[in-house]
Design an enzyme around this catalytic site. Structure first.
Site, PDB file in Angstrom:
ATOM      1  N   GLY A 211       0.815  -1.208   0.000  1.00 20.12           N
ATOM      2  CA  GLY A 211       0.000   0.000   0.000  1.00 20.12           C
ATOM      3  C   GLY A 211       0.848   1.257   0.000  1.00 20.12           C
ATOM      4  N   CYS A 212       0.197   2.411  -0.157  1.00 25.66           N
ATOM      5  CA  CYS A 212       0.921   3.678  -0.302  1.00 25.66           C
ATOM      6  C   CYS A 212       1.436   4.215   1.037  1.00 25.66           C
ATOM      7  CB  CYS A 212       0.051   4.706  -1.013  1.00 25.66           C
ATOM      8  SG  CYS A 212      -1.582   4.961  -0.286  1.00 25.66           S
ATOM      9  N   TYR A 213       0.529   4.433   1.998  1.00 22.89           N
ATOM     10  CA  TYR A 213       0.976   4.866   3.324  1.00 22.89           C
ATOM     11  C   TYR A 213       1.962   3.861   3.901  1.00 22.89           C
ATOM     12  CZ  TYR A 213      -2.651   8.511   4.036  1.00 22.89           C
ATOM     13  OH  TYR A 213      -3.433   9.635   3.975  1.00 22.89           O
ATOM     14  N   THR A 214       1.655   2.582   3.697  1.00 28.15           N
ATOM     15  CA  THR A 214       2.480   1.531   4.283  1.00 28.15           C
ATOM     16  C   THR A 214       3.896   1.530   3.713  1.00 28.15           C
ATOM     17  OG1 THR A 214       1.569   0.002   2.666  1.00 28.15           O
ATOM     18  CG2 THR A 214       0.523   0.047   4.778  1.00 28.15           C
TER      19      THR A 214
END
Length: 347
Positions: free
Chosen positions: A151-154
């Site tokens: 994922g992006c935030y991750t």
């Protein structure tokens, strides 16, 4: 030169578009199928006029099992819950799948169901799926049939913390992740909260204590630590199109200088083209990674508060989604990892 055929399901979304854009410049890829339920029958250049003269494919709406035998790899740029229903042993025996949703990022179906509020219908493939953060799981990605794209935030949080957590120099109970994202992270769907008048000149936190990327961050950092850990993660939406900036706070578990901390980071990422530990005094900014697959990281140890502060930035649609997926494709098929991704920032 080795050529593979590739398809994209969910090609009409922002991530789907970025996949098309990146794959068009990939020397080893022939883009052969674009799936879109919303725009079935329309030329892709009608959906995105920027593709006039570049893409002559029309959008179609076939199931994954109908196209898998004709393609070497399929990107699933589809909503949560879609890929798990489409996946089968027959599909994976015919093609490799890179899923950009969260369906296979978490190994425990009960954890997925708790955070995503969806019953998991692909439990049989959870143990096989490889978490697709290239710099961390490259060796396993090479052998995979199913890659669960990070994922992006991750990606921003894990890449910032992983070397230090693995080196056992952080107080694992003290980690706070404060992250800001552009609005494209919410997708292209029509939602009241995404309207211009709702988002312009506005800066807001959301998903406090409940954001679905939290268990993904905790799972990967727990692997680094070889024990379970909990983080405080708070996301915010910023009125810009793209980009993520994370400010991460933690206390040290042992006395180290800032230079020693920087050495841990630089040693871990010394061979990683897409991870840039910036020089002292230069802080990451979203505009310097816009449109690229790079992650910029820097850190500062505050002697007064005895806290480590890590700042990191990436493009949520590229390193946080489509670019990461292409990087995983390159690893899967033994291509140059930079193929299709050698892009400098668009200011």
């Amino acid at each position: 030169m080795k050529q593979i055929t590739v398809g994209i399901l969910g090609a009409n979304g922002y991530t789907g578009y970025e996949l098309v854009r990146l794959l068009l410049r990939h020397p080893n890829v022939k883009l052969s199928y674009l799936g879109s339920r919303s725009f079935k029958g329309k030329a892709y250049s009608e959906v995105y006029p920027s593709m006039q003269g570049l893409v002559d494919l029309r959008c179609d709406d076939k199931r994954l099992c109908e196209i898998s035998s004709d393609l070497d790899c399929v990107f699933m740029a589809t909503p949560q819950g879609f890929c798990m229903k489409e996946l089968s042993e027959e599909v994976l025996s015919q093609t490799k799948v890179i899923d950009l949703s969260a369906d296979f990022r978490l190994k425990d179906a009960t954890v997925y169901e708790k955070w995503y509020k969806i019953k998991h219908e692909g439990v049989n493939f959870l143990s096989e799926a490889v978490y697709g953060l290239s710099e961390i799981h490259r060796a396993n990605i090479k052998k995979a049939r199913l890659v669960a794209n990070a994922g992006c935030y991750t990606s921003c949080a894990i890449l910032s913390l992983y070397p230090l957590v693995k080196a056992d120099v952080l107080d694992l109970s003290s980690i706070i992740i404060d992250a800001k994202s552009g609005k494209s992270g919410a997708g292209r769907g029509e939602k009241l909260e995404n309207l211009y008048c709702e988002t312009n000149e506005n800066f807001a936190a959301y998903g406090i204590g409940t954001h679905r990327h939290t268990p993904e961050i905790e799972t990967q950092l727990s692997l680094a630590a070889s024990k379970g850990l909990t983080v405080q993660f708070t996301p915010h939406l910023v009125p810009m199109q793209r980009g993520i900036l994370s400010t991460i706070y933690a206390r040290l578990s042992t006395k180290l200088s800032e230079d020693e901390l920087r050495k841990i980071m630089s040693d871990f990422y010394k061979d990683e083209y897409f991870i840039k530990l910036l020089p002292k005094g230069i802080l990451p900014q979203t505009r310097f990674v816009k449109g690229t697959n790079f992650t910029h990281i820097n850190l500062h140890f505050d002697e007064r508060t005895q806290r480590l502060i890590i700042i990191s930035a990436l493009d949520n649609l590229i390193k946080g989604a489509a670019g990461q997926a292409v990087q995983n494709l390159n690893i899967l098929f033994g291509f140059d990892e930079k193929a299709g991704l050698e892009l400098s920032a668009s200011l």
